[in-house]
Motif scaffolding. Structure first.
Motif, PDB file in Angstrom:
ATOM      1  N   ILE A 198      10.571 -25.792  19.269  1.00 44.40           N
ATOM      2  CA  ILE A 198       9.944 -25.885  20.513  1.00 44.40           C
ATOM      3  C   ILE A 198      10.347 -24.570  21.176  1.00 44.40           C
ATOM      4  N   GLY A 199       9.165 -23.845  21.419  1.00 47.31           N
ATOM      5  CA  GLY A 199       9.222 -22.606  22.200  1.00 47.31           C
ATOM      6  C   GLY A 199       8.638 -22.643  23.414  1.00 47.31           C
ATOM      7  N   ARG A 200       8.569 -21.189  24.016  1.00 49.77           N
ATOM      8  CA  ARG A 200       7.970 -21.069  25.477  1.00 49.77           C
ATOM      9  C   ARG A 200       6.637 -21.025  25.342  1.00 49.77           C
ATOM     10  N   ALA A 201       5.971 -20.402  24.358  1.00 52.43           N
ATOM     11  CA  ALA A 201       4.566 -20.319  24.305  1.00 52.43           C
ATOM     12  C   ALA A 201       4.009 -19.533  22.681  1.00 52.43           C
ATOM     13  N   TYR A 202       2.921 -19.653  22.630  1.00 53.55           N
ATOM     14  CA  TYR A 202       2.209 -19.058  21.517  1.00 53.55           C
ATOM     15  C   TYR A 202       2.263 -17.400  21.763  1.00 53.55           C
ATOM     16  N   PRO A 203       2.940 -16.603  21.244  1.00 54.13           N
ATOM     17  CA  PRO A 203       2.879 -15.084  21.238  1.00 54.13           C
ATOM     18  C   PRO A 203       1.760 -14.510  21.072  1.00 54.13           C
ATOM     19  N   VAL A 246       7.435 -26.916   8.829  1.00 54.45           N
ATOM     20  CA  VAL A 246       7.797 -26.450  10.252  1.00 54.45           C
ATOM     21  C   VAL A 246       6.410 -26.725  11.195  1.00 54.45           C
ATOM     22  N   VAL A 247       6.593 -27.419  12.223  1.00 54.93           N
ATOM     23  CA  VAL A 247       5.701 -27.385  13.330  1.00 54.93           C
ATOM     24  C   VAL A 247       6.277 -26.815  14.717  1.00 54.93           C
ATOM     25  N   TYR A 248       5.604 -25.853  14.997  1.00 52.88           N
ATOM     26  CA  TYR A 248       5.739 -24.971  16.182  1.00 52.88           C
ATOM     27  C   TYR A 248       5.155 -25.609  17.529  1.00 52.88           C
ATOM     28  N   GLY A 249       5.876 -26.175  18.569  1.00 49.86           N
ATOM     29  CA  GLY A 249       5.246 -26.749  19.414  1.00 49.86           C
ATOM     30  C   GLY A 249       5.972 -26.083  20.954  1.00 49.86           C
ATOM     31  N   PHE A 250       4.907 -26.181  21.783  1.00 53.67           N
ATOM     32  CA  PHE A 250       5.188 -25.408  23.186  1.00 53.67           C
ATOM     33  C   PHE A 250       4.129 -26.174  24.336  1.00 53.67           C
ATOM     34  N   CYS A 251       4.753 -26.012  25.318  1.00 56.31           N
ATOM     35  CA  CYS A 251       4.166 -26.335  26.764  1.00 56.31           C
ATOM     36  C   CYS A 251       4.432 -24.972  27.545  1.00 56.31           C
ATOM     37  N   ASP A 252       3.082 -24.260  27.698  1.00 59.15           N
ATOM     38  CA  ASP A 252       2.987 -23.314  28.307  1.00 59.15           C
ATOM     39  C   ASP A 252       2.661 -23.453  29.891  1.00 59.15           C
ATOM     40  N   ILE A 266       0.650 -25.202  14.690  1.00 56.30           N
ATOM     41  CA  ILE A 266       1.093 -24.841  15.901  1.00 56.30           C
ATOM     42  C   ILE A 266       0.366 -25.797  16.868  1.00 56.30           C
ATOM     43  N   TYR A 267       1.057 -26.351  17.862  1.00 54.39           N
ATOM     44  CA  TYR A 267       0.529 -27.228  18.707  1.00 54.39           C
ATOM     45  C   TYR A 267       1.154 -27.078  20.221  1.00 54.39           C
ATOM     46  N   GLY A 268      -0.008 -26.790  20.996  1.00 54.53           N
ATOM     47  CA  GLY A 268       0.756 -26.390  22.486  1.00 54.53           C
ATOM     48  C   GLY A 268      -0.222 -26.841  23.555  1.00 54.53           C
ATOM     49  N   ARG A 269       0.157 -26.971  24.713  1.00 57.44           N
ATOM     50  CA  ARG A 269      -0.459 -27.505  25.981  1.00 57.44           C
ATOM     51  C   ARG A 269      -0.197 -26.439  26.964  1.00 57.44           C
ATOM     52  N   PHE A 270      -1.267 -26.226  27.621  1.00 62.83           N
ATOM     53  CA  PHE A 270      -1.223 -25.409  28.901  1.00 62.83           C
ATOM     54  C   PHE A 270      -1.286 -25.947  30.180  1.00 62.83           C
ATOM     55  N   LEU A 271      -0.503 -25.969  31.027  1.00 61.42           N
ATOM     56  CA  LEU A 271      -0.735 -26.361  32.389  1.00 61.42           C
ATOM     57  C   LEU A 271      -0.015 -25.544  33.272  1.00 61.42           C
ATOM     58  N   PRO A 272      -0.714 -24.394  34.007  1.00 60.07           N
ATOM     59  CA  PRO A 272      -0.146 -23.408  34.806  1.00 60.07           C
ATOM     60  C   PRO A 272       0.568 -24.044  36.279  1.00 60.07           C
ATOM     61  N   VAL A 273       1.451 -24.499  36.153  1.00 59.66           N
ATOM     62  CA  VAL A 273       2.013 -25.013  37.214  1.00 59.66           C
ATOM     63  C   VAL A 273       3.434 -24.243  37.884  1.00 59.66           C
ATOM     64  N   LEU A 320      16.527 -23.936  28.921  1.00 62.82           N
ATOM     65  CA  LEU A 320      16.281 -24.124  30.561  1.00 62.82           C
ATOM     66  C   LEU A 320      15.027 -23.965  31.068  1.00 62.82           C
ATOM     67  N   LEU A 321      14.159 -23.055  30.102  1.00 64.69           N
ATOM     68  CA  LEU A 321      12.835 -22.734  30.300  1.00 64.69           C
ATOM     69  C   LEU A 321      11.806 -23.796  29.485  1.00 64.69           C
ATOM     70  N   THR A 322      12.125 -24.377  28.640  1.00 63.34           N
ATOM     71  CA  THR A 322      11.056 -25.071  27.841  1.00 63.34           C
ATOM     72  C   THR A 322      11.297 -26.695  27.963  1.00 63.34           C
ATOM     73  N   ILE A 323      12.475 -27.082  28.609  1.00 69.37           N
ATOM     74  CA  ILE A 323      12.600 -28.615  28.666  1.00 69.37           C
ATOM     75  C   ILE A 323      13.082 -29.031  29.930  1.00 69.37           C
ATOM     76  N   THR A 324      13.183 -30.171  30.143  1.00 68.84           N
ATOM     77  CA  THR A 324      14.000 -30.741  31.227  1.00 68.84           C
ATOM     78  C   THR A 324      14.959 -31.771  31.132  1.00 68.84           C
ATOM     79  N   SER A 325      15.645 -32.145  31.919  1.00 66.28           N
ATOM     80  CA  SER A 325      16.874 -33.229  31.537  1.00 66.28           C
ATOM     81  C   SER A 325      16.151 -34.708  31.118  1.00 66.28           C
ATOM     82  N   GLU A 326      14.991 -34.903  31.564  1.00 63.89           N
ATOM     83  CA  GLU A 326      14.295 -36.015  31.209  1.00 63.89           C
ATOM     84  C   GLU A 326      13.542 -35.907  29.938  1.00 63.89           C
TER      85      GLU A 326
END
Length: 199
Positions: free
Chosen positions: A1-6, A31-37, A59-66, A105-111
Motif C-alpha cells: 500500500i502506497g500513497r499514489a502511482y508515481p 505483488v499487488v500495489y494499491g493506493f488511494c490518492d 496496480i490498483y488505485g482510487r482517486f478521490l481528491p478530498v 500516517l498518510l495512507t491509512i486511518t485507524s479504521e
C-alpha cells in the motif's frame, strides 16, 4: 500500500513504495500495489479508479481528491474508498499473505487498520515521513502511530533517526527495524576521482 502511482507530472509521489514493489516482484513474489490518492483538488484533480499492470506488478488505485478537509471527515472518505479498493483487489487477486503499508500516517486511518486486521494477513509497516522524524504530527496521527507500532506484525523505519523519533513518540516496547529506502537500478555509481594533490 502506497500513497499514489508515481508520475512525473504529479511529482513522483509514491516512488519509494513502488520501487520496493518492483524489487519484490523481481525476486519472484506476486505483488499487488494499491493506493488511494486523496490529494487536494488544488493539486490533483483525478476522480475514479486506476488499473494497470507494469513491471510485473498489478496496480490498483482510487482517486478521490478530498485533501484539505477536516481530519475526521477526510478519514471517513478515505476509509470508505480504501475498503472498496481492497475488496476489488481481493476479488480479482485473492487475499494477500502480507500487507505492507508505507507512509502509514498518510495512507491509512485507524479504521482502515482495524479492517485490515480482520483479513487475517500479516501487516508490515514502513515509516518514511519526515514530519514523524521532526515530531510535527497531530494528536490524531500520534495516536495512530502508537496503535501501529504496538499492533503491526513488523514495524520498519527508513533511518535510525526516524526510528528514534518513533520510539520517543510511541514509547513502544516492540522491536523496530531500520531498512533504508531503495534506489532504482536505473541509477549507477560513478567512480570517485582522486583529487588529492601532492605538494
Amino acid at each position: 500500500i502506497g500513497r499514489a502511482y508515481p508520475e512525473k507530472k504529479t511529482g513522483m509521489i509514491g516512488i519509494f513504495e513502488y520501487e520496493q514493489a518492483k524489487a519484490l516482484s523481481n525476486t519472484g513474489n506476486k505483488v499487488v500495489y494499491g493506493f488511494c490518492d486523496n490529494r487536494s483538488l488544488k493539486v490533483f484533480r483525478k476522480v475514479g479508479k486506476f488499473r494497470k499492470t507494469q513491471d510485473n506488478v498489478e496496480i490498483y488505485g482510487r482517486f478521490l481528491p478530498v485533501g484539505g478537509l477536516p481530519e475526521k471527515l477526510h478519514g471517513k472518505f478515505k476509509t470508505a474508498e480504501f475498503k472498496k479498493l481492497m475488496e476489488l483487489i481481493i476479488s480479482e487477486q485473492g487475499k494477500p499473505d502480507v500487507i505492507h503499508i508505507h507512509f502509514p500516517l498518510l495512507t491509512i486511518t485507524s479504521e482502515i487498520f482495524d479492517y485490515l486486521r480482520t483479513l487475517g494477513c500479516r501487516i508490515v509497516i514502513t515509516e518514511h515521513w519526515s514530519k514523524v522524524l521532526k515530531k510535527e504530527i497531530s494528536l490524531y496521527r500520534k495516536q495512530l502511530l502508537c496503535k501501529l507500532a504496538d499492533n503491526a506484525d513488523e514495524f520498519i523505519c527508513v533511518s535510525s533517526l526516524l526510528k528514534k523519533s518513533v520510539c520517543e513518540l510511541t514509547n513502544t516496547k516492540k522491536e523496530i527495524y531500520v531498512v533504508p529506502n531503495m534506489v532504482s537500478g536505473d541509477f549507477t555509481y560513478a567512480e570517485k576521482k582522486n583529487n588529492n594533490r601532492h605538494i
